[in-house]
Design an enzyme around this catalytic site. Structure first.
Site, PDB file in Angstrom:
ATOM      1  N   CYS A  67       0.887  -1.160   0.000  1.00  0.00           N
ATOM      2  CA  CYS A  67       0.000   0.000   0.000  1.00  0.00           C
ATOM      3  C   CYS A  67       0.919   1.202   0.000  1.00  0.00           C
ATOM      4  O   CYS A  67       1.473   1.557   1.043  1.00  0.00           O
ATOM      5  CB  CYS A  67      -0.918   0.017   1.220  1.00  0.00           C
ATOM      6  SG  CYS A  67      -1.935   1.502   1.280  1.00  0.00           S
ATOM      7  N   SER A 116      -1.254   2.013   4.780  1.00  0.00           N
ATOM      8  CA  SER A 116      -0.966   0.651   5.230  1.00  0.00           C
ATOM      9  C   SER A 116      -2.180  -0.249   5.045  1.00  0.00           C
ATOM     10  O   SER A 116      -2.461  -1.081   5.889  1.00  0.00           O
ATOM     11  CB  SER A 116      -0.506   0.657   6.682  1.00  0.00           C
ATOM     12  OG  SER A 116      -1.486   1.294   7.481  1.00  0.00           O
TER      13      SER A 116
END
Lengths: 109, 220
Positions: free
Chosen positions: B121, B125
Site C-alpha cells: 500500500c 498501510s
C-alpha cells in the site's frame, strides 16, 4: 410476464461502468490540492482494465470533503507495465503494477 | 510515604527500575491530540460509545495470519472453493465464517509457475486485516512502500526470494476499497496432507507475497 417487464429496466448512466475489461485507459494527471487516493507515481500512466469492481461505490473524494456523497461510480482494476512507470526499471518487461482506480480518474487511451 | 521507615525487604532480588512510576514523558503528538478530540466528540454526541471502540479493538485482535492460512489450505485441497475464492475473495472467506466488519472487498491473487504476486500500500498501510490481522511494521514503513513498486525484484531478493526473469511479477497497490491476499503455491511433497497440516505451513509473509511457502516452516 415478469421476465419481459424486467427486461425493460434501464440503468441510469452512472450505474453502468464507463469502461469494460480490456479497455485501454490513462490515469488522469490532475493534481488537486488535498489527499486523493491515486498515487502520484502512476498519474499519466496507461494501462488496461482487468476487472470492473462491483458494486458501484461512493465517490470517496466527494465524501472525504463533505460534498454530495450520494454519487456512486465504479472502481476499475487496471494493469500497467512497470517498465512504463520507471524508465530504468530492472526486471522482466512483463512485470506489472495492478491497482484500483475510480472512474473519475480514468480517460480512454 | 515520607515516614523515613522502611517496611519492605531490600533483599527482594530485582531491580528498583521495576518500581519506576509510570509517567507521561512527552507531550502527545498532533495526531494523538486529534484522535482524542474526535473520539471524545463522537462519544459526547452519542455516535459511538467507549465500549464500541473497545469491542472493535477486540475484533482486530481476534484476526491473525492463521485465518488466512486456513483460507489458503482450503483453496489448496478444494478446487471448487478455490474457484469461488478467486472469483470473489470476500465471499470465499465469509463462507469459512471470516467476517469483514467494513465495506472493503478482497481480491485473492493466485501465484502460479508464471506469475508471482506481491502486495503493498504505497499510500498508507491498507492490508487484509480481516484475514491477516495487523500488518508487520516493515509493511507500514516508507522503504518497503516506495520500493515495492519501483524495484520489486530487489525487494524480494532482500527477503531471500529470487524470482526468475521468465516469471512475471505483479505488484498490487492497495487503495480505497480493495484489499489483497496472495494465494501462494502449494509446495511439492505435500500430497495427501490434511488441511490443518497444510495451514501450518502458510505464513503471513507468504500471503503478502514476499516469500514462497516452504516445508522448512514445519521443521522450524
Amino acid at each position: 410476464m415478469t421476465a419481459s417487464i424486467l427486461q425493460q429496466v434501464k440503468a441510469g448512466l452512472n450505474e453502468l461502468p464507463a469502461f469494460a475489461v480490456g479497455d485501454r485507459v490513462r490515469v488522469a494527471t490532475r493534481a488537486p490540492i488535498g489527499h486523493y487516493r491515486v498515487p502520484i507515481y502512476l498519474r499519466g500512466g496507461v494501462g488496461v482494465v482487468e476487472r470492473v469492481i462491483e458494486p458501484a461505490l461512493v465517490d470517496n473524494e466527494e465524501e472525504g470533503y463533505g460534498r454530495n456523497a450520494g454519487n456512486k461510480r465504479h472502481y476499475y482494476r487496471i494493469s500497467i507495465p512497470l517498465p512504463t512507470l520507471w524508465h530504468d526499471y530492472q526486471g522482466s518487461h512483463r512485470d506489472e503494477l495492478h491497482i484500483e482506480i475510480y472512474e473519475t480518474w480514468l480517460e480512454r487511451a | 510515604m515520607a515516614t523515613g521507615k522502611h517496611y519492605h525487604d531490600h533483599d527482594h532480588g530485582h531491580d528498583h527500575g521495576d518500581h519506576a512510576p509510570i509517567t507521561a514523558e512527552s507531550k502527545p503528538g498532533y495526531y494523538e491530540v486529534m484522535e482524542t478530540a474526535v473520539r471524545e466528540l463522537l462519544t459526547e454526541k452519542g455516535y459511538i460509545t467507549p465500549n464500541d471502540i473497545r469491542h472493535q479493538i477486540e475484533v482486530l485482535d481476534s484476526r491473525t495470519p492463521a485465518l488466512g492460512a486456513a483460507v489458503v489450505a482450503r483453496a489448496w485441497v478444494d478446487p471448487a472453493f478455490k474457484a469461488r475464492l478467486l472469483e470473489d475473495g470476500r465471499k470465499g472467506c465469509e463462507e469459512l465464517g471470516i467476517t469483514f466488519y467494513d465495506d472493503t472487498q478482497l481480491i485473492v491473487l493466485e501465484n502460479t509457475p508464471d506469475v508471482h504476486n506481491l502486495i503493498v500500500c504505497t499510500l498508507c498501510s491498507c492490508y487484509p486485516r480481516p484475514v491477516l490481522g495487523l500488518p508487520p511494521d516493515w509493511y507500514k514503513l516508507k522503504p518497503y512502500r516506495a520500493r515495492a513498486v519501483i524495484e520489486p525484484r530487489k525487494v524480494l531478493a532482500e527477503f531471500g526470494t529470487q524470482i526468475p526473469d521468465d516469471v512475471e511479477i505483479r505488484v498490487s497497490d492497495s487503495t480505497a476499497v480493495v484489499r489483497y491476499l496472495v494465494l501462494p503455491r502449494r509446495p511439492e511433497g505435500t500430497q495427501g496432507w490434511s488441511e490443518e497440516r497444510l495451514a501450518a505451513l502458510v505464513t503471513r509473509d507468504a500471503m503478502i507475497g514476499v516469500i514462497p511457502v516452504s516445508l522448512d516452516k514445519e521443521a522450524a
